[in-house]
Motif scaffolding. Structure first.
Motif, short mmCIF file in Angstrom:
data_model
loop_
_atom_site.label_atom_id
_atom_site.label_comp_id
_atom_site.label_asym_id
_atom_site.label_seq_id
_atom_site.Cartn_x
_atom_site.Cartn_y
_atom_site.Cartn_z
N PHE A 162 9.90 0.71 3.08
CA PHE A 162 10.36 2.08 2.80
C PHE A 162 10.55 2.35 1.31
O PHE A 162 10.07 3.38 0.81
CB PHE A 162 11.65 2.38 3.56
N PRO A 163 11.22 1.48 0.52
CA PRO A 163 11.36 1.77 -0.92
C PRO A 163 10.01 1.87 -1.63
O PRO A 163 9.82 2.75 -2.49
CB PRO A 163 12.18 0.59 -1.44
N VAL A 164 9.07 0.98 -1.26
CA VAL A 164 7.75 1.02 -1.90
C VAL A 164 7.00 2.27 -1.49
O VAL A 164 6.34 2.91 -2.32
CB VAL A 164 6.94 -0.24 -1.50
N LEU A 165 7.09 2.64 -0.21
CA LEU A 165 6.42 3.86 0.26
C LEU A 165 6.97 5.09 -0.46
O LEU A 165 6.21 5.99 -0.84
CB LEU A 165 6.61 4.01 1.77
N PHE A 181 8.36 5.17 -3.46
CA PHE A 181 7.90 5.12 -4.85
C PHE A 181 6.45 5.58 -4.98
O PHE A 181 6.10 6.38 -5.86
CB PHE A 181 8.05 3.70 -5.40
N ILE A 182 5.59 5.09 -4.08
CA ILE A 182 4.18 5.46 -4.13
C ILE A 182 4.00 6.94 -3.82
O ILE A 182 3.13 7.62 -4.40
CB ILE A 182 3.36 4.60 -3.14
N GLY A 183 4.83 7.48 -2.92
CA GLY A 183 4.76 8.91 -2.63
C GLY A 183 5.06 9.75 -3.84
O GLY A 183 4.37 10.75 -4.13
N VAL A 184 6.10 9.38 -4.58
CA VAL A 184 6.45 10.09 -5.81
C VAL A 184 5.35 9.95 -6.85
O VAL A 184 4.96 10.92 -7.52
CB VAL A 184 7.80 9.57 -6.37
N TYR A 185 4.82 8.73 -6.99
CA TYR A 185 3.73 8.49 -7.95
C TYR A 185 2.51 9.35 -7.61
O TYR A 185 1.91 9.97 -8.51
CB TYR A 185 3.37 7.01 -7.93
N ALA A 186 2.15 9.40 -6.32
CA ALA A 186 0.98 10.17 -5.91
C ALA A 186 1.18 11.66 -6.19
O ALA A 186 0.25 12.35 -6.64
CB ALA A 186 0.69 9.94 -4.41
N TRP A 187 2.40 12.15 -5.96
CA TRP A 187 2.67 13.57 -6.22
C TRP A 187 2.52 13.89 -7.71
O TRP A 187 1.95 14.92 -8.07
CB TRP A 187 4.09 13.91 -5.74
N ILE A 188 3.02 12.99 -8.57
CA ILE A 188 2.93 13.21 -10.01
C ILE A 188 1.47 13.24 -10.46
O ILE A 188 1.05 14.10 -11.25
CB ILE A 188 3.71 12.12 -10.78
N VAL A 189 0.66 12.29 -9.93
CA VAL A 189 -0.75 12.23 -10.31
C VAL A 189 -1.49 13.49 -9.85
O VAL A 189 -2.27 14.09 -10.62
CB VAL A 189 -1.41 10.97 -9.72
#
Length: 287
Positions: free
Chosen positions: A26-29, A31-39
């Motif tokens: 869950f923490p990694v998911l 983080f990746i969700g936030v990263y994907a939104w920023i990109v």
């Protein structure tokens, strides 16, 4: 090991057990969700990237990665299944050995000693594979004290040695013949063979370079996913990235857990139950 009903689809889908990978990821998911939104936000509002079929190469890479994960899962499951077959062999071999001893040995005290020794061997093997010693699971015999087994480095070997000594003593006293000795020897030897095979599985993990390579490929694939898919799919890329990471990382986590099947994780072999079955069988046969 978790005991469950494989036909209860609704319960399996909506139940979140502590062994479910989504809890661990869950923490990694997130983080990746936030990263994907920023990109995706940067691509749509600032970078204005235009490319023809930007997802083609990434889709090909995803197919190759899927093949690697299939190989990884199959190799881990092969280890898990081989461990289960070995412990099934423990059940059969201890039954065969106890049946033969119950027929050949007439003295009730000797039968009782053999029953305790064989039971001790099975529990000692289980704990040896888990690198621990549980005193409550060990039963003292006339030839094997708590002090002896506690000081032993390889506890299954120490117990097997006592079993052999008692068998040879019965042969020297004329209570069993040489042919009967050879018959019993094969059963005792099979226990040692199974123990060695379990040690081989446990001490030979997947090659380090392959393990690291697979994790790096998964990381690179997930990190680059929003870059290639953001222009074409927009903000839908965010849940797509999270789902893909969940699938790939879960497969790797499950493979890591089952490749050493003798531990105490939820998906490991039910060695405690198997040892209990063997103990009950021996008590019934040699009582």
């Amino acid at each position: 090991m978790i005991i469950y009903n494989p036909k209860d689809w609704l319960k399996l889908i909506f139940q979140f057990h502590k062994s479910d990978t989504i809890r661990r990821l869950f923490p990694v998911l997130l983080f990746i969700g936030v990263y994907a939104w920023i990109v995706v936000y940067a691509e749509l509002h600032f970078l204005n990237i235009k490319s023809k079929n930007p997802t083609v190469m990434h889709s090909i890479l995803g197919f190759v990665l899927s093949m690697l994960l299939v190989f990884r899962t199959n190799s881990a499951y092969d280890r898990w299944w081989e461990g289960r077959k070995l412990w099934g062999s423990f059940v059969n071999n201890t039954r065969n050995l106890s049946l033969k001893l119950a027929s050949l040995v007439k003295d009730q005290h000797e039968k009782h000693e053999f029953r305790l020794l064989i039971t001790n061997y099975v529990y000692a093997t289980k704990n040896h594979l888990r690198e621990k010693f549980v005193p409550n699971e060990f039963e003292v015999t006339g030839d094997l004290s708590h002090a002896i087994i506690t000081d032993a480095v390889h506890k299954p070997n120490s117990i097997a040695k006592v079993i052999y000594e008692k068998i040879f003593k019965l042969n020297s006293e004329g209570k069993i013949s040489d042919m009967q000795l050879n018959m019993l020897n094969e059963e005792i030897k099979s226990l040692t063979d199974n123990c060695g095979a379990c040690e081989r599985i446990r001490s030979t993990p997947i090659p380090y370079s392959y393990n690291i390579f697979l994790k790096k490929i998964i990381f690179i694939y997930i990190i680059s996913l929003p870059i290639f898919f953001g222009v074409e799919f927009g903000y839908s890329t965010v849940p797509i990235t999270v789902i893909v990471l969940y699938v790939f990382a879960s497969i790797e986590l499950i493979a890591e857990e089952i490749e050493d099947p003798f531990g105490e994780d939820d998906n490991d072999l039910p060695l405690d139950n198997i040892c209990g079955i063997i103990k009950a069988n021996l008590h019934e046969i040699m009582k």
